[in-house]
Design a protein around this motif. Structure first.
Motif, PDB file in Angstrom:
ATOM      1  N   GLN A 172      20.376  15.301 -10.535  1.00 51.02           N
ATOM      2  CA  GLN A 172      20.715  16.370 -11.469  1.00 51.02           C
ATOM      3  C   GLN A 172      21.753  15.914 -12.483  1.00 51.02           C
ATOM      4  O   GLN A 172      21.623  16.164 -13.692  1.00 51.02           O
ATOM      5  N   ILE A 173      22.809  15.202 -12.010  1.00 51.60           N
ATOM      6  CA  ILE A 173      23.856  14.704 -12.916  1.00 51.60           C
ATOM      7  C   ILE A 173      23.262  13.712 -13.913  1.00 51.60           C
ATOM      8  O   ILE A 173      23.556  13.758 -15.118  1.00 51.60           O
ATOM      9  N   THR A 174      22.434  12.800 -13.401  1.00 44.53           N
ATOM     10  CA  THR A 174      21.814  11.797 -14.280  1.00 44.53           C
ATOM     11  C   THR A 174      20.894  12.464 -15.291  1.00 44.53           C
ATOM     12  O   THR A 174      20.824  12.055 -16.459  1.00 44.53           O
ATOM     13  N   GLY A 175      20.184  13.488 -14.888  1.00 45.02           N
ATOM     14  CA  GLY A 175      19.305  14.198 -15.806  1.00 45.02           C
ATOM     15  C   GLY A 175      20.074  14.877 -16.920  1.00 45.02           C
ATOM     16  O   GLY A 175      19.644  14.858 -18.084  1.00 45.02           O
ATOM     17  N   GLU A 176      21.236  15.472 -16.588  1.00 45.44           N
ATOM     18  CA  GLU A 176      22.064  16.101 -17.618  1.00 45.44           C
ATOM     19  C   GLU A 176      22.586  15.060 -18.603  1.00 45.44           C
ATOM     20  O   GLU A 176      22.628  15.284 -19.819  1.00 45.44           O
ATOM     21  N   LYS A 177      23.004  13.895 -18.056  1.00 43.84           N
ATOM     22  CA  LYS A 177      23.486  12.827 -18.932  1.00 43.84           C
ATOM     23  C   LYS A 177      22.366  12.326 -19.844  1.00 43.84           C
ATOM     24  O   LYS A 177      22.589  12.037 -21.031  1.00 43.84           O
ATOM     25  N   LEU A 178      21.170  12.233 -19.306  1.00 43.00           N
ATOM     26  CA  LEU A 178      20.022  11.782 -20.107  1.00 43.00           C
ATOM     27  C   LEU A 178      19.733  12.776 -21.226  1.00 43.00           C
ATOM     28  O   LEU A 178      19.414  12.373 -22.354  1.00 43.00           O
ATOM     29  N   GLU A 179      19.875  14.054 -20.950  1.00 44.44           N
ATOM     30  CA  GLU A 179      19.635  15.072 -21.968  1.00 44.44           C
ATOM     31  C   GLU A 179      20.658  14.961 -23.096  1.00 44.44           C
ATOM     32  O   GLU A 179      20.323  15.092 -24.279  1.00 44.44           O
ATOM     33  N   THR A 180      21.957  14.686 -22.703  1.00 42.12           N
ATOM     34  CA  THR A 180      22.999  14.510 -23.719  1.00 42.12           C
ATOM     35  C   THR A 180      22.688  13.314 -24.613  1.00 42.12           C
ATOM     36  O   THR A 180      22.816  13.373 -25.848  1.00 42.12           O
ATOM     37  N   LEU A 181      22.286  12.197 -23.977  1.00 39.92           N
ATOM     38  CA  LEU A 181      21.944  11.000 -24.755  1.00 39.92           C
ATOM     39  C   LEU A 181      20.731  11.250 -25.646  1.00 39.92           C
ATOM     40  O   LEU A 181      20.652  10.727 -26.758  1.00 39.92           O
ATOM     41  N   LYS A 182      19.808  12.051 -25.186  1.00 42.32           N
ATOM     42  CA  LYS A 182      18.639  12.361 -25.995  1.00 42.32           C
ATOM     43  C   LYS A 182      19.046  13.099 -27.264  1.00 42.32           C
ATOM     44  O   LYS A 182      18.573  12.773 -28.368  1.00 42.32           O
ATOM     45  N   ASN A 183      19.962  14.070 -27.114  1.00 42.97           N
ATOM     46  CA  ASN A 183      20.446  14.805 -28.293  1.00 42.97           C
ATOM     47  C   ASN A 183      21.203  13.877 -29.238  1.00 42.97           C
ATOM     48  O   ASN A 183      21.090  13.994 -30.464  1.00 42.97           O
ATOM     49  N   GLN A 184      21.987  12.951 -28.646  1.00 43.63           N
ATOM     50  CA  GLN A 184      22.740  12.009 -29.471  1.00 43.63           C
ATOM     51  C   GLN A 184      21.800  11.117 -30.270  1.00 43.63           C
ATOM     52  O   GLN A 184      22.029  10.858 -31.457  1.00 43.63           O
ATOM     53  N   VAL A 185      20.722  10.628 -29.600  1.00 42.47           N
ATOM     54  CA  VAL A 185      19.745   9.778 -30.293  1.00 42.47           C
ATOM     55  C   VAL A 185      19.089  10.549 -31.426  1.00 42.47           C
ATOM     56  O   VAL A 185      18.905  10.020 -32.541  1.00 42.47           O
ATOM     57  N   GLU A 186      18.742  11.787 -31.183  1.00 38.46           N
ATOM     58  CA  GLU A 186      18.099  12.584 -32.229  1.00 38.46           C
ATOM     59  C   GLU A 186      19.031  12.783 -33.419  1.00 38.46           C
ATOM     60  O   GLU A 186      18.598  12.714 -34.579  1.00 38.46           O
ATOM     61  N   GLU A 187      20.355  13.013 -33.157  1.00 39.80           N
ATOM     62  CA  GLU A 187      21.313  13.191 -34.243  1.00 39.80           C
ATOM     63  C   GLU A 187      21.475  11.914 -35.051  1.00 39.80           C
ATOM     64  O   GLU A 187      21.508  11.937 -36.295  1.00 39.80           O
ATOM     65  N   LEU A 188      21.575  10.759 -34.343  1.00 39.04           N
ATOM     66  CA  LEU A 188      21.726   9.482 -35.046  1.00 39.04           C
ATOM     67  C   LEU A 188      20.465   9.136 -35.830  1.00 39.04           C
ATOM     68  O   LEU A 188      20.547   8.545 -36.917  1.00 39.04           O
ATOM     69  N   GLU A 189      19.317   9.447 -35.305  1.00 40.95           N
ATOM     70  CA  GLU A 189      18.078   9.186 -36.042  1.00 40.95           C
ATOM     71  C   GLU A 189      18.022  10.030 -37.311  1.00 40.95           C
ATOM     72  O   GLU A 189      17.506   9.591 -38.341  1.00 40.95           O
ATOM     73  N   LYS A 190      18.576  11.237 -37.221  1.00 41.60           N
ATOM     74  CA  LYS A 190      18.629  12.093 -38.406  1.00 41.60           C
ATOM     75  C   LYS A 190      19.530  11.475 -39.470  1.00 41.60           C
ATOM     76  O   LYS A 190      19.178  11.434 -40.662  1.00 41.60           O
ATOM     77  N   LYS A 191      20.721  10.964 -39.050  1.00 41.68           N
ATOM     78  CA  LYS A 191      21.623  10.303 -40.001  1.00 41.68           C
ATOM     79  C   LYS A 191      20.981   9.041 -40.572  1.00 41.68           C
ATOM     80  O   LYS A 191      21.158   8.721 -41.754  1.00 41.68           O
ATOM     81  N   GLN A 192      20.277   8.310 -39.733  1.00 37.28           N
ATOM     82  CA  GLN A 192      19.594   7.102 -40.212  1.00 37.28           C
ATOM     83  C   GLN A 192      18.561   7.462 -41.275  1.00 37.28           C
ATOM     84  O   GLN A 192      18.430   6.759 -42.291  1.00 37.28           O
ATOM     85  N   GLN A 193      17.847   8.563 -41.087  1.00 31.79           N
ATOM     86  CA  GLN A 193      16.850   8.982 -42.061  1.00 31.79           C
ATOM     87  C   GLN A 193      17.511   9.377 -43.375  1.00 31.79           C
ATOM     88  O   GLN A 193      16.994   9.069 -44.466  1.00 31.79           O
ATOM     89  N   GLU A 194      18.676  10.032 -43.266  1.00 33.64           N
ATOM     90  CA  GLU A 194      19.392  10.408 -44.486  1.00 33.64           C
ATOM     91  C   GLU A 194      19.839   9.166 -45.247  1.00 33.64           C
ATOM     92  O   GLU A 194      19.736   9.118 -46.490  1.00 33.64           O
ATOM     93  N   ALA A 195      20.368   8.142 -44.525  1.00 38.97           N
ATOM     94  CA  ALA A 195      20.788   6.895 -45.180  1.00 38.97           C
ATOM     95  C   ALA A 195      19.603   6.199 -45.829  1.00 38.97           C
ATOM     96  O   ALA A 195      19.703   5.651 -46.930  1.00 38.97           O
ATOM     97  N   PHE A 196      18.470   6.231 -45.150  1.00 36.50           N
ATOM     98  CA  PHE A 196      17.263   5.591 -45.691  1.00 36.50           C
ATOM     99  C   PHE A 196      16.784   6.319 -46.941  1.00 36.50           C
ATOM    100  O   PHE A 196      16.397   5.690 -47.929  1.00 36.50           O
TER     101      PHE A 196
END
Length: 662
Positions: A231-255
């Motif tokens: 359960q703890i690992t799953g919550e951490k994975l969900e946080t990282l997933k949101n972080q990846v999505e946010e960074l991908e959004k910034k990467q798209q803006e830079a592109f």
């Protein structure tokens, strides 16, 4: 079911291909049940019965001459001894039965050669549509069991020896016993009893070999901790997933910024300039080719009217020149004619008339071709030909010039487009900033994805560990349940066996009661002597017949005559066939045996026409003799007759249609 046709090819004493029509129908409306085949002993009657059994059941067929032979050896034994070893031996049985309320025909074909490959024959099934249903070939044994089960086939396909053995023995022979058991469904109960014994032995072995089980509390504690980690690992994975999505959004803006502000074009500047140089070189090449056209005949395109006028004048002067030449030739010819006329005896007046006619004739012929104006071009044939070629070449040059002008225009537009793209490119220092911002955004996304993948793998590992723990816990539970179930099955098996025994006894009694009544009715019908037997019973274990008179006293079997015993045996088989519920053909080999004349008459008049809708009789001349066959013919019981002619010198049998011994 109705047997329609039997085809034998190099089978036993039947050499070559021989076809026997077994259809009891005389025409569309009438049918007679009996197909009569006559043959002497050893002439191939039993072989016909074996052919029917072999076609239907293959390796499972209970043929008369097989004994303990393997199927391969039996097939070799059936091959005609007069044929080439590589020639085919073949059996075809065409039959019809009702399927889904419609008549369906199937032709069962078995073929093989001497020493068949893999010790087997080749089976094929030909349907109504002349196609081979391969799926039916694969399940043929199961399919034929639904139509004519092997276990009860001996009730419908039997011979005189079988009747004789049944008549003389107190207990039915094994073949008939198997048929009775199959008819009554007793083999299912016996098989179930055996399966129960196997199950009990297996459960006893499982209980005796059971090992100590793991500690349930330890497994559950470990599983709880693993689920918390998951359960703890799953919550951490969900946080990282949101972080990846946010960074991908910034990467798209830079592109997007990199593209919008000219970063991509700046990165492609060298390529754009190279394309621009290439297009410029191509334009120069097109202009050079246009200069070459201008240095040739193309300038003459400025005076197209003069060229056309010169061409037309040249053609006109050429035609006038040709006309003048032909006129001069005619005048010379006329002059020669006048000279000749002056030499012959013709008056001068007539000569003058002829001369006047010739002058007028020439003037009238060339009156329309007189040139009004004097020639001024004075061009010869070669000059006119060069003028034509020049005009043709000029037309091609004009077309080529138009094409090159279009190409030149397109190339210039492409260069203008490239120039505009280069002009919109960002300055070098701005490009550097845009590129660095884009690379930084990309690196952040890569790092975040690596962290996400690491946690995802850890989560997958935890899933595997938890599944293993759950299985271990499940195995513990299952082992306990199995242990209890095994003990329950073992203790309950004896009760089931007792219940099964009672069921078997009641089933046997129920089925045998109906069979007893049918056998008694058939026997009395054949015997035509109602005071001899009042009741018939069948032993539930041995299936032997017991006869009782009107007073309820047993009638010993030895008190029956040989003929009465045979009638009783036939009544037994007839009753079994009726109780089976199958509407099937009956085939009887040597049907009358040792019967006297009165009993034969009973069979001829009562049994053969009523045994089934199709009765195939294989008889010698001493069984169904002249008197008997005439009786059957008079009663319109015979549909077809055949004579099996056996040649002892060649040991071969030939089937003759529409013929019997008499």
């Amino acid at each position: 079911m109705i047997f329609l046709e039997l085809v034998l090819q190099n089978f036993g004493p039947y050499s070559g291909k021989q076809v026997i029509n077994l259809n009891p129908k005389i025409d569309e409306e009438n049918s007679h049940p009996i197909i009569l085949l006559g043959g002497m002993n050893g002439g191939g009657k039993t072989t016909l019965m074996d052919a029917i059994r072999l076609a239907l059941y293959g390796p499972r067929a209970q043929c008369s001459t097989r004994g303990n032979l393997s199927y391969s050896d039996f097939l070799n034994q059936c091959v005609n001894n007069k044929i080439d070893p590589v020639a085919d031996t073949r059996i075809e049985l065409l039959f019809e039965h009702i399927e889904n309320d419609k008549p369906i025909k199937y032709r069962v074909v078995r073929s093989w050669t001497k020493n068949p490959k893999d010790g087997k024959d080749t089976l094929g099934i030909l349907g109504d549509s002349d196609t081979w249903p391969a799926a039916l070939v694969n399940i043929w044994d199961e399919y034929i069991e639904n139509l004519l089960p092997l276990g009860i086939s001996n009730l419908f396909l039997f011979d005189g020896e079988q009747v004789k053995e049944l008549a003389e023995q107190e207990t039915p022979p094994p073949v008939v016993v198997d048929a009775i058991r199959g008819l009554l469904g007793l083999e299912l109960a016996d098989r179930l009893a055996v399966d129960l014994d196997i199950l009990v032995n297996r459960k006893l072995k499982e209980v005796g070999n059971s090992k100590d089980l793991a500690n349930l509390e330890e497994i559950e504690t470990r599983l709880t901790q693993q689920q918390e980690d998951y359960q703890i690992t799953g919550e951490k994975l969900e946080t990282l997933k949101n972080q990846v999505e946010e960074l991908e959004k910034k990467q798209q803006e830079a592109f997007d910024k990199f593209i919008f502000e000219g970063g991509k074009i700046a990165a492609e500047r060298n390529q754009l300039e190279l394309q621009q140089d290439t297009k410029t070189a191509e334009i120069e090449q097109v202009r050079q080719s246009m200069c070459e056209l201008a240095a040739d005949v193309l300038p003459l395109a400025l005076i197209p009217n003069l060229l056309n006028q010169a061409q037309a004048q040249g053609e006109k002067e050429f035609r006038h020149q040709q006309v003048q030449i032909s006129k001069d030739l005619l005048i010379e010819r006329d002059q020669r004619l006048l000279t000749w006329l002056n030499q012959v005896e013709i008056s001068p007046i007539q000569v003058e008339k002829i001369q006047s006619f010739l002058i007028q004739d020439v003037d009238s012929l060339y009156a329309k071709t007189i040139q009004v104006e004097a020639p001024w071009l004075l061009a010869d044939d070669e000059t006119l030909s060069q003028l034509d070629n020049l005009i043709y070449h000029l037309q091609n040059s004009q077309l080529s010039a138009k094409e090159k002008l279009a190409i030149l225009k397109n190339k210039e537009e492409e260069i203008h487009t490239l120039e505009r793209q280069v002009q919109t490119a960002a300055a070098p220092e701005d490009y550097t900033k845009l590129r660095q911002a884009l690379e930084a955004a990309q690196n952040q996304v890569v790092e975040a994805k690596e962290n996400y993948e690491t946690i995802r793998r850890r989560l997958a590992e935890l899933e595997t560990i938890i599944a293993k723990s759950k299985k271990e816990l499940s195995d513990y539970t299952v082992e306990n349940i199995k242990h209890r179930n095994s003990e329950h099955i073992i203790t309950s098996a004896a009760k089931v066996q007792n219940t099964l025994k009672i069921f078997r006894e009641k089933l046997t009694l129920r089925k045998l009661n109906k069979l007893e009544e049918e056998v008694k009715n058939c026997f009395l019908y054949l015997l035509h002597k109602s005071d001899l037997v009042h009741r018939i019973t069948i032993d539930t274990k041995t299936f032997s017949l017991l006869l009782y008179d009107l007073n309820g006293k047993p009638v010993p079997k030895h008190r029956l005559s040989a003929g009465e015993k045979q009638l009783l045996a036939i009544a037994f088989l007839w009753g079994l066939a009726k109780v089976s519920g199958h509407r099937l053909p009956v085939a009887i080999d040597t049907p009358l045996g040792r019967l006297d004349s009165s009993h034969r008459s009973n069979l001829l008049e009562r049994y053969f026409p009523s045994a089934s809708h199709q009765v195939i009789l294989l008889s010698t001349d001493t069984e169904i003799g002249k008197k008997e066959v005439e009786t059957l013919r008079e009663n319109e019981a015979i549909a077809r007759e055949y004579l099996l002619k056996y040649d002892s010198s060649t040991r071969q049998t030939t089937v003759v249609e529409n013929q019997y011994f008499w």
